[in-house]
Write an enzyme that holds these catalytic residues in place. Structure first.
Site, short mmCIF file in Angstrom:
data_model
loop_
_atom_site.label_atom_id
_atom_site.label_comp_id
_atom_site.label_asym_id
_atom_site.label_seq_id
_atom_site.Cartn_x
_atom_site.Cartn_y
_atom_site.Cartn_z
N GLY A 43 6.44 -25.47 67.52
CA GLY A 43 5.76 -25.45 68.81
C GLY A 43 4.29 -25.75 68.82
O GLY A 43 3.78 -26.34 69.75
N ASP A 99 1.83 -21.94 69.86
CA ASP A 99 1.86 -22.49 71.21
C ASP A 99 1.77 -21.40 72.27
O ASP A 99 1.06 -21.53 73.24
CB ASP A 99 3.10 -23.36 71.43
CG ASP A 99 4.41 -22.69 71.06
OD1 ASP A 99 4.39 -21.52 70.60
OD2 ASP A 99 5.47 -23.33 71.22
N ASP A 102 4.26 -14.36 73.80
CA ASP A 102 4.81 -13.62 74.93
C ASP A 102 5.17 -12.21 74.48
O ASP A 102 4.40 -11.29 74.71
CB ASP A 102 5.96 -14.37 75.62
CG ASP A 102 7.07 -14.80 74.70
OD1 ASP A 102 7.14 -14.34 73.55
OD2 ASP A 102 7.91 -15.60 75.13
N LYS A 130 1.29 -14.97 77.59
CA LYS A 130 2.14 -14.45 78.65
C LYS A 130 2.21 -12.92 78.49
O LYS A 130 3.19 -12.37 78.01
CB LYS A 130 3.54 -15.08 78.52
CG LYS A 130 4.39 -14.95 79.74
CD LYS A 130 5.81 -15.42 79.50
CE LYS A 130 5.92 -16.92 79.38
NZ LYS A 130 7.35 -17.35 79.32
N PHE A 151 9.31 -19.49 82.46
CA PHE A 151 9.67 -20.31 81.31
C PHE A 151 8.99 -21.67 81.45
O PHE A 151 9.14 -22.33 82.47
CB PHE A 151 11.20 -20.49 81.22
CG PHE A 151 11.62 -21.26 80.01
CD1 PHE A 151 11.56 -20.68 78.75
CD2 PHE A 151 12.04 -22.57 80.13
CE1 PHE A 151 11.93 -21.40 77.62
CE2 PHE A 151 12.42 -23.30 79.00
CZ PHE A 151 12.36 -22.70 77.75
N ARG A 164 8.79 -31.49 74.05
CA ARG A 164 7.55 -31.18 73.32
C ARG A 164 6.50 -32.28 73.53
O ARG A 164 5.32 -32.01 73.48
CB ARG A 164 7.83 -31.05 71.82
CG ARG A 164 8.65 -29.85 71.43
CD ARG A 164 8.70 -29.72 69.90
NE ARG A 164 9.75 -28.85 69.44
CZ ARG A 164 9.66 -27.53 69.37
NH1 ARG A 164 8.56 -26.93 69.74
NH2 ARG A 164 10.67 -26.81 68.94
#
Length: 174
Positions: A43, A99, A102, A130, A151, A164
């Site tokens: 990511g 990236d 969360d 997040k 999301f 991506r």
């Protein structure tokens, strides 16, 4: 998903501008230090590549692959090391780049792992934070953008094995 309309949350220009600012800040903060940027694959590879271009202090770069999502939209809650850090990081000031944070489970796991390998210091740097989904008490040291609990994909973040390569962050409208 392609039948749904894309809702752009963060534009390419916003990302570029914020990365320049963050690169300058990191350069100041790590002046005179032994910086090792650890990019968490897959990511963060786009974000990490753009970020290190704006870090003006000598920087060693390495990669680590972890897995906690698979092809799902939510973390499984457990972290698996797929490919470990290829270098001896003992004595380095390590900046873990990802990236998104969360739940915080992956970042906490990696930061603890890096400390156990003898890093002089460990900090985190994420494109997206997040906080509403946090399950462990962690706050990124460097963050480009805080986002709500939706999301998102694009700019390194994937859905399945795709998206991506999109140069902005978006979600789909219903």
């Amino acid at each position: 998903m392609e039948n749904k309309k894309r809702n752009i949350l963060i534009t390419k220009e916003q990302i570029e501008n914020r990365i320049i600012e963050l690169g300058c800040q990191i350069s100041k903060d790590y002046e005179g230090k032994n910086l090792y940027v650890l990019s968490l694959l897959r990511g963060s590879f786009i974000y990490a590549a753009d970020l290190v271009r704006h870090i003006e202090v000598p920087t060693k770069i390495g990669f680590m692959t972890t897995s906690s999502y698979g092809h799902n939209e939510q973390s499984s809650g457990s972290v698996k090391v797929v490919n470990d850090i290829p270098d001896n990081i003992e004595g380095y000031d390590v900046l873990v780049v990802d990236d998104i944070v969360d739940t915080g489970i992956t970042m906490q796991f990696v930061m603890d792992h890096v400390k156990n390998l003898g890093a002089k210091s460990v900090k985190s740097c994420v494109l997206l934070d997040k906080p509403e989904r946090r399950k462990v008490p962690i706050t990124p040291d460097y963050c480009c953008f805080e986002i709500p609990d939706v999301f998102v994909v694009g700019y390194g973040l994937n859905y399945g094995d795709h998206y991506r390569n999109i140069p902005y962050v978006f979600n789909w409208e219903d």
